[in-house]
Design an enzyme around this catalytic site. Structure first.
Site, PDB file in Angstrom:
ATOM      1  CB  SER A 125      22.192  -7.896 -11.166  1.00  8.99           C
ATOM      2  OG  SER A 125      21.068  -7.040 -11.270  1.00  8.99           O
ATOM      3  CG  HIS A 134      20.259 -11.519  -9.396  1.00  9.07           C
ATOM      4  ND1 HIS A 134      19.916 -12.384  -8.373  1.00  9.07           N
ATOM      5  CD2 HIS A 134      19.919 -10.277  -8.967  1.00  9.07           C
ATOM      6  CE1 HIS A 134      19.397 -11.690  -7.360  1.00  9.07           C
ATOM      7  NE2 HIS A 134      19.388 -10.407  -7.706  1.00  9.07           N
ATOM      8  CG  ASP A 165      17.950  -7.378  -9.081  1.00  6.05           C
ATOM      9  OD1 ASP A 165      17.805  -8.046  -8.042  1.00  6.05           O
ATOM     10  OD2 ASP A 165      19.063  -7.073  -9.540  1.00  6.05           O
ATOM     11  CG  MET A 172      13.735  -3.362  -8.068  1.00 11.25           C
ATOM     12  SD  MET A 172      14.953  -2.078  -8.340  1.00 11.25           S
ATOM     13  CE  MET A 172      16.440  -2.928  -7.841  1.00 11.25           C
ATOM     14  CG  HIS A 177      16.187 -10.163  -5.466  1.00 16.81           C
ATOM     15  ND1 HIS A 177      17.237  -9.270  -5.286  1.00 16.81           N
ATOM     16  CD2 HIS A 177      15.445 -10.080  -4.330  1.00 16.81           C
ATOM     17  CE1 HIS A 177      17.128  -8.684  -4.109  1.00 16.81           C
ATOM     18  NE2 HIS A 177      16.037  -9.141  -3.513  1.00 16.81           N
ATOM     19  CG  MET A 218      14.054  -6.448  -4.195  1.00 17.32           C
ATOM     20  SD  MET A 218      15.407  -5.551  -4.973  1.00 17.32           S
ATOM     21  CE  MET A 218      15.508  -6.438  -6.515  1.00 17.32           C
ATOM     22  CG  MET A 225      19.222  -7.927   0.112  1.00 26.74           C
ATOM     23  SD  MET A 225      19.465  -8.203  -1.652  1.00 26.74           S
ATOM     24  CE  MET A 225      19.968  -6.570  -2.213  1.00 26.74           C
ATOM     25  CG  ASP A 235      21.725  -8.927  -4.978  1.00 27.90           C
ATOM     26  OD1 ASP A 235      22.418  -8.191  -5.693  1.00 27.90           O
ATOM     27  OD2 ASP A 235      20.492  -9.038  -5.102  1.00 27.90           O
TER      28      ASP A 235
HETATM   29  C1  DX5 Z   1      19.708  -4.311  -5.570  1.00 31.17           C
HETATM   30  C2  DX5 Z   1      19.655  -5.545  -6.443  1.00 31.17           C
HETATM   31  C3  DX5 Z   1      20.976  -6.038  -6.898  1.00 31.17           C
HETATM   32  C4  DX5 Z   1      21.766  -5.067  -7.695  1.00 31.17           C
HETATM   33  C5  DX5 Z   1      23.181  -5.546  -7.862  1.00 31.17           C
HETATM   34  O1  DX5 Z   1      18.447  -4.017  -5.134  1.00 31.17           O
HETATM   35  O2  DX5 Z   1      19.019  -6.598  -5.758  1.00 31.17           O
HETATM   36  O3  DX5 Z   1      20.836  -7.260  -7.589  1.00 31.17           O
HETATM   37  O4  DX5 Z   1      21.198  -4.817  -8.944  1.00 31.17           O
HETATM   38  O5  DX5 Z   1      23.845  -4.592  -8.612  1.00 31.17           O
HETATM   39  P1  DX5 Z   1      25.327  -4.108  -8.306  1.00 31.17           P
HETATM   40  O6  DX5 Z   1      26.213  -5.276  -8.559  1.00 31.17           O
HETATM   41  O7  DX5 Z   1      25.497  -3.002  -9.270  1.00 31.17           O
HETATM   42  O8  DX5 Z   1      25.386  -3.671  -6.855  1.00 31.17           O
HETATM   43 ZN    ZN Z   2      19.025  -8.696  -6.550  1.00 30.59          ZN
END
Ligand code: DX5
Ligand code: ZN
Length: 223
Positions: free
Chosen positions: A9, A34, A36, A38, A68, A70, A139, A177
């Site tokens: 990630s 990956h 992310d 947000m 991903h 969010m 998750m 994840d």
């Molecule tokens: C959380 C994300 C994850 C996160 C994983 O909201 O979806 O992908 O960044 O990071 P680690 O491995 O640090 O938990």
């Molecule tokens: Zn993620």
């Protein structure tokens, strides 16, 4: 070829040198990026959007990009991420009014759809869409931040979903994840996961290659 995928990630990467740091993780043996996304609305944090995804492609990142989302709403972003070079696009079903439509939109844009279940989201969400997705993302932390510890109920959830996938006879990746390290990746694979997102454990380590190698060794011991 290993049936397992390790997807760093990049939320935990060095944002000031994102292309370079992402390439380092791939050169160290990672299979997929990956990504992310947000929005400070669906989750209490803000990360990056489709322009950053395109910038990574322009930089020369050629491995699959596992986006991903969010975010809420979801649909408006799907085509932007498809155009920007995403391979998988996964979303949280409760973040969109019509999950089936969002899945179809991802497919129509040429990407592989994934559905994401938060720790408290029931498996029932999968009932009528399992035949339409390429990935189920479990998750193992509440979404929004990297660096959290894995929630133990994840194991049972993965075991249940593994049975559902096997029974369906579909080719669906089972991704997990949050809080994944070389210490728990083996037991997550034993439970049935085949795709592993790891942010801090890889990017906060001194030697990405050694960390990914340790993860692969744990996976190699699974029967
Ligand atoms: C959380 C994300 C994850 C996160 C994983 O909201 O979806 O992908 O960044 O990071 P680690 O491995 O640090 O938990
Ligand atoms: Zn993620």
């Amino acid at each position: 070829m290993s049936p397992y995928i390790i997807a760093p990630s990049i939320l935990a990467a060095d944002f000031a040198r994102l292309g370079e740091d992402t390439a380092r993780a791939i050169d160290a043996g990672a299979d997929m990026v990956h990504f992310d996304v947000m929005d400070h609305h669906y989750v209490p944090n803000l990360s990056f959007g489709s322009m950053v995804c395109k910038a990574l492609r322009d930089y020369g990142i050629t491995v699959p990009i596992d986006t991903h989302l969010m975010t809420t709403p979801v649909d408006d972003l799907i085509c932007n991420f498809a155009k920007a070079g995403s391979t998988y696009i996964s979303f949280h079903p409760e973040a969109t009014h019509h999950p089936d439509r969002s899945i179809q939109l991802i497919r129509d844009c040429g990407c592989k759809p994934g559905i994401v279940l938060n720790p408290a989201t029931p498996i029932d969400w999968l009932s009528y869409i399992i035949d339409k997705v390429d990935m189920i993302l479990v998750m193992s932390v509440n979404p929004g931040f990297g660096g959290q510890s894995l929630i133990p109920s994840t194991y049972d959830k993965i075991r249940e979903i593994r049975q559902i996938i096997d029974k369906s006879g579909q080719q669906i990746r089972l991704e997990v994840d949050g809080g994944i390290t070389e210490h728990n990746i083996g037991s997550l694979a034993e439970a049935g996961a085949d795709t592993f997102v790891s942010g801090s454990a890889i990017f906060n380590s001194d030697d990405y290659s050694a960390t990914i190698k340790k993860m692969r060794q744990e996976l190699a011991d699974i029967k």
